[in-house]
Design an enzyme around this catalytic site. Structure first.
Site, PDB file in Angstrom:
ATOM      1  N   ARG A 132       0.838  -1.216   0.000  1.00 48.00           N
ATOM      2  CA  ARG A 132       0.000   0.000   0.000  1.00 48.00           C
ATOM      3  C   ARG A 132       0.870   1.262   0.000  1.00 48.00           C
ATOM      4  O   ARG A 132       0.458   2.288  -0.547  1.00 48.00           O
ATOM      5  CB  ARG A 132      -0.977  -0.055   1.185  1.00 48.00           C
ATOM      6  CG  ARG A 132      -2.081  -1.065   0.921  1.00 48.00           C
ATOM      7  CD  ARG A 132      -2.940  -1.433   2.114  1.00 48.00           C
ATOM      8  NE  ARG A 132      -3.888  -2.491   1.713  1.00 48.00           N
ATOM      9  CZ  ARG A 132      -4.613  -3.219   2.546  1.00 48.00           C
ATOM     10  NH1 ARG A 132      -4.528  -3.010   3.852  1.00 48.00           N
ATOM     11  NH2 ARG A 132      -5.430  -4.148   2.095  1.00 48.00           N
ATOM     12  N   ARG A 134      -1.988  28.530 -22.206  1.00 45.44           N
ATOM     13  CA  ARG A 134      -3.277  28.690 -22.872  1.00 45.44           C
ATOM     14  C   ARG A 134      -3.835  30.110 -22.656  1.00 45.44           C
ATOM     15  O   ARG A 134      -3.955  30.562 -21.514  1.00 45.44           O
ATOM     16  CB  ARG A 134      -4.260  27.652 -22.313  1.00 45.44           C
ATOM     17  CG  ARG A 134      -5.679  27.807 -22.760  1.00 45.44           C
ATOM     18  CD  ARG A 134      -5.860  27.394 -24.204  1.00 45.44           C
ATOM     19  NE  ARG A 134      -7.268  27.506 -24.586  1.00 45.44           N
ATOM     20  CZ  ARG A 134      -7.714  27.198 -25.781  1.00 45.44           C
ATOM     21  NH1 ARG A 134      -6.890  26.753 -26.719  1.00 45.44           N
ATOM     22  NH2 ARG A 134      -9.000  27.321 -26.066  1.00 45.44           N
ATOM     23  N   GLY A 175     -11.695  21.050 -23.307  1.00 45.47           N
ATOM     24  CA  GLY A 175     -11.923  19.999 -24.303  1.00 45.47           C
ATOM     25  C   GLY A 175     -10.663  19.214 -24.622  1.00 45.47           C
ATOM     26  O   GLY A 175     -10.703  17.999 -24.808  1.00 45.47           O
ATOM     27  N   GLU A 227      -5.198  -3.393  -4.114  1.00 48.65           N
ATOM     28  CA  GLU A 227      -4.486  -3.496  -2.822  1.00 48.65           C
ATOM     29  C   GLU A 227      -5.333  -2.926  -1.678  1.00 48.65           C
ATOM     30  O   GLU A 227      -4.818  -2.322  -0.740  1.00 48.65           O
ATOM     31  CB  GLU A 227      -3.086  -2.885  -2.913  1.00 48.65           C
ATOM     32  CG  GLU A 227      -2.274  -3.615  -3.982  1.00 48.65           C
ATOM     33  CD  GLU A 227      -0.790  -3.556  -3.818  1.00 48.65           C
ATOM     34  OE1 GLU A 227      -0.324  -3.324  -2.692  1.00 48.65           O
ATOM     35  OE2 GLU A 227      -0.081  -3.767  -4.823  1.00 48.65           O
TER      36      GLU A 227
HETATM   37  N1  CAA Z   1      -0.547  -7.485   9.247  1.00 48.10           N
HETATM   38  C1  CAA Z   1      -0.444  -8.674   9.887  1.00 48.10           C
HETATM   39  N2  CAA Z   1      -1.523  -9.388  10.288  1.00 48.10           N
HETATM   40  C2  CAA Z   1      -2.751  -8.872  10.021  1.00 48.10           C
HETATM   41  C3  CAA Z   1      -2.917  -7.647   9.364  1.00 48.10           C
HETATM   42  C4  CAA Z   1      -1.762  -6.944   8.963  1.00 48.10           C
HETATM   43  N3  CAA Z   1      -1.846  -5.764   8.319  1.00 48.10           N
HETATM   44  N4  CAA Z   1      -4.250  -7.398   9.241  1.00 48.10           N
HETATM   45  C5  CAA Z   1      -4.885  -8.417   9.816  1.00 48.10           C
HETATM   46  N5  CAA Z   1      -3.962  -9.316  10.292  1.00 48.10           N
HETATM   47  C6  CAA Z   1      -4.243 -10.554  11.001  1.00 48.10           C
HETATM   48  C7  CAA Z   1      -5.012 -10.280  12.295  1.00 48.10           C
HETATM   49  O1  CAA Z   1      -4.130 -10.004  13.344  1.00 48.10           O
HETATM   50  C8  CAA Z   1      -5.755 -11.583  12.490  1.00 48.10           C
HETATM   51  O2  CAA Z   1      -4.854 -12.517  13.057  1.00 48.10           O
HETATM   52  P1  CAA Z   1      -5.297 -13.780  13.978  1.00 48.10           P
HETATM   53  O3  CAA Z   1      -5.382 -14.931  13.069  1.00 48.10           O
HETATM   54  O4  CAA Z   1      -4.181 -13.940  14.939  1.00 48.10           O
HETATM   55  O5  CAA Z   1      -6.589 -13.485  14.629  1.00 48.10           O
HETATM   56  C9  CAA Z   1      -6.057 -12.027  11.083  1.00 48.10           C
HETATM   57  O6  CAA Z   1      -5.119 -11.369  10.232  1.00 48.10           O
HETATM   58  C10 CAA Z   1      -7.464 -11.676  10.626  1.00 48.10           C
HETATM   59  O7  CAA Z   1      -7.631 -10.265  10.782  1.00 48.10           O
HETATM   60  P2  CAA Z   1      -9.058  -9.570  10.680  1.00 48.10           P
HETATM   61  O8  CAA Z   1      -9.999 -10.251  11.636  1.00 48.10           O
HETATM   62  O9  CAA Z   1      -8.861  -8.108  10.807  1.00 48.10           O
HETATM   63  O10 CAA Z   1      -9.491  -9.977   9.198  1.00 48.10           O
HETATM   64  P3  CAA Z   1     -10.763  -9.619   8.358  1.00 48.10           P
HETATM   65  O11 CAA Z   1     -11.272 -10.858   7.734  1.00 48.10           O
HETATM   66  O12 CAA Z   1     -11.708  -8.774   9.143  1.00 48.10           O
HETATM   67  O13 CAA Z   1     -10.141  -8.770   7.141  1.00 48.10           O
HETATM   68  C11 CAA Z   1      -9.260  -6.912   5.981  1.00 48.10           C
HETATM   69  C12 CAA Z   1      -9.303  -7.745   7.272  1.00 48.10           C
HETATM   70  C13 CAA Z   1      -8.466  -5.672   6.375  1.00 48.10           C
HETATM   71  C14 CAA Z   1     -10.623  -6.504   5.481  1.00 48.10           C
HETATM   72  C15 CAA Z   1      -8.510  -7.706   4.888  1.00 48.10           C
HETATM   73  O14 CAA Z   1      -9.285  -8.809   4.459  1.00 48.10           O
HETATM   74  C16 CAA Z   1      -8.158  -6.848   3.697  1.00 48.10           C
HETATM   75  O15 CAA Z   1      -7.160  -6.123   3.728  1.00 48.10           O
HETATM   76  N6  CAA Z   1      -8.937  -6.923   2.600  1.00 48.10           N
HETATM   77  C17 CAA Z   1      -8.574  -6.294   1.331  1.00 48.10           C
HETATM   78  C18 CAA Z   1      -7.767  -7.258   0.515  1.00 48.10           C
HETATM   79  C19 CAA Z   1      -6.932  -6.581  -0.517  1.00 48.10           C
HETATM   80  O16 CAA Z   1      -6.304  -5.565  -0.296  1.00 48.10           O
HETATM   81  N7  CAA Z   1      -6.902  -7.198  -1.702  1.00 48.10           N
HETATM   82  C20 CAA Z   1      -6.084  -6.748  -2.764  1.00 48.10           C
HETATM   83  C21 CAA Z   1      -5.286  -7.896  -3.312  1.00 48.10           C
HETATM   84  S1  CAA Z   1      -3.834  -7.554  -4.219  1.00 48.10           S
HETATM   85  C22 CAA Z   1      -4.339  -6.705  -5.570  1.00 48.10           C
HETATM   86  O17 CAA Z   1      -4.961  -5.723  -5.441  1.00 48.10           O
HETATM   87  C23 CAA Z   1      -4.002  -7.156  -6.941  1.00 48.10           C
HETATM   88  C24 CAA Z   1      -2.669  -6.790  -7.415  1.00 48.10           C
HETATM   89  O18 CAA Z   1      -2.012  -7.632  -7.971  1.00 48.10           O
HETATM   90  C25 CAA Z   1      -2.158  -5.402  -7.303  1.00 48.10           C
END
Ligand code: CAA
Length: 396
Positions: free
Chosen positions: A254, A279, A355, A378
């Site tokens: 990010r 311009r 434009g 991301e």
């Molecule tokens: N660093 C380390 N651990 C983390 C973390 C972080 N930033 N964020 C969460 N965790 C851990 C938590 O501590 C938790 O750990 P435990 O197993 O010990 O409990 C676990 O992960 C689950 O955390 P949450 O309960 O907060 O998870 P959630 O299901 O509520 O989801 C979310 C959190 C922030 C919504 C996450 O799912 C998210 O970031 N979603 C977006 C995904 C994303 O960015 N996708 C893009 C993919 S890449 C792309 O874009 C394509 C490309 O090629 C460029």
């Protein structure tokens, strides 16, 4: 009077090495990337030749230690480079960002010595293309809710992987990728494991290539696993640690996307400033009119506020890594604000051009389309706000 683009914003400790890198990358981006950006945007062709040149300059593994084929530089160097590449062409910066933050970085942090040597070196040099695959057709923001599966074979030697992943940056051309998939679905996010995938092996194929609005030279596709046999030694980190790896890596990624968004905004701003000076309307340069001046002032202010948040995230990352902490919120704030700035600035740049801004003859039209993805990939702006608010409220 000092012109706006000559004023030097404050940054975290720029060394002589940073200055030299910045000058070299700026020169390369202007000479080699900017002139081909419109053509590759139009054709949607993957710019392999310039990506290889970026690899030769060390930009495809900029934070990778030299012993694994990288440039061995720091996050500030990475960010400065991303801004310059994005100014010339956002597609190149997307390819660079995924290579560095989403492919090399997780192996650097979670890989074994053997994995680092075998899996980082050819990619950090730019000879091979690396990718990261988390998203699936039915799981984007809810990244932990995946349908793909990996099961250990009876001999315990290989994981057999099946499923379909989507929106894979560099998917159509990747030689290697990091795959996140379920090894124990009942454990939910704690049942996700990360695998190192060689795309030349049987059982791997590429699906639909996405016809995108912007960053069109950065190829994106589905990928398909059909009984792909992954050796157990290619598990990255621990079995079940995949979600944590994916999230840790996205914190670094990010910051890269924030830098990309800032680069796009800077390019659009420079074009708008130039146009406002040249311009003529009603017998004067349009920059002499207060309504244009208000836009210039707001664009510049948001750009510098974005830069401050981005540099804040770099400092937070350095501090956090030194004490084994996280910098999740700072990375999300930088990504959120820089991407929304890119949207605002590219929109206003078109408005200033009138434009002409709507024509493909001017690059602001491409900047506007390219900026749009930075609020989506991301982690969408909505997800960044959720992450920031949860952190503020002490919620999970
Ligand atoms: N660093 C380390 N651990 C983390 C973390 C972080 N930033 N964020 C969460 N965790 C851990 C938590 O501590 C938790 O750990 P435990 O197993 O010990 O409990 C676990 O992960 C689950 O955390 P949450 O309960 O907060 O998870 P959630 O299901 O509520 O989801 C979310 C959190 C922030 C919504 C996450 O799912 C998210 O970031 N979603 C977006 C995904 C994303 O960015 N996708 C893009 C993919 S890449 C792309 O874009 C394509 C490309 O090629 C460029």
């Amino acid at each position: 009077m000092v012109l706006a683009e000559q004023a030097r914003p404050l940054s975290p400790q720029m060394s002589e090495e940073h200055e030299m890198l910045l000058a070299a990358v700026r020169d390369f981006a202007r000479r080699e990337i900017a002139p081909i950006a419109a053509e590759f945007d139009e054709s949607g062709q993957f710019p392999l030749e310039t990506v290889r040149k970026m690899g030769a300059m060390g930009l495809m593994g900029i934070e990778v230690p030299e012993e694994y084929g990288g440039a061995g530089m720091d996050t500030l160097a990475h960010v400065l480079t991303m801004i310059e590449i994005a100014k010339a062409d956002a597609s190149h910066s997307t390819i660079m960002s995924v290579h560095n933050s989403l492919y090399c970085y997780p192996i650097q942090v979670f890989g074994t010595e053997r994995q680092k040597r075998e899996w980082i070196t050819p990619v950090a040099s730019g000879e091979q293309i690396g990718a990261y695959s988390l998203t699936e057709p039915m799981s984007g923001s809810d990244a932990g809710n995946m349908a793909s599966r990996a099961r250990l074979n009876d001999a315990g030697t290989h994981y057999i992987i099946n499923g379909r992943k989507s929106w894979v940056t560099s998917g159509p051309v990747a030689d290697r990728l990091i795959l996140f998939t379920m090894t124990a679905a009942e454990a939910k996010h704690r049942g996700i494991t990360a695998f190192l995938i060689d795309t030349g092996q049987p059982g791997f194929s590429r699906g639909k290539v996405e016809p995108k609005l912007g960053i069109r030279a950065s190829a994106t596709s589905e990928i398909i696993f059909d009984n792909y046999a992954c050796p157990v030694e290619n598990v990255l980190g621990e079995v079940g640690q995949g979600f944590k790896i994916a999230m840790t890596v996205l914190d670094a990624g990010r910051i890269g996307i924030a830098a990309q968004a800032l680069g796009i905004a800077e390019a659009a701003y420079a074009a708008a400033l130039d146009y406002a000076r040249q311009r003529q309307a009603f017998g004067a340069p349009i920059g002499s009119f207060q309504m244009i001046q208000q836009k210039i002032a707001d664009m510049k202010t948001r750009i510098e506020a974005s830069r401050a948040l981005l540099y804040g995230a770099i400092i937070a990352k350095q501090r956090a890594l030194a004490i084994g902490a996280r910098y999740t919120s700072e990375a999300s704030m930088a990504k959120l604000f820089c991407s929304e700035t890119a949207a605002y600035v590219t929109d206003e740049a078109i408005q200033i051009h009138g434009g002409m801004g709507y024509s493909k003859e001017m690059p602001v039209e491409r900047y506007y389309r390219d900026a749009r993805i930075t609020r989506i990939y991301e982690g969408t702006s909505e997800i960044q706000r959720m992450v920031i608010a949860r952190n503020e409220l002490g919620l999970r």
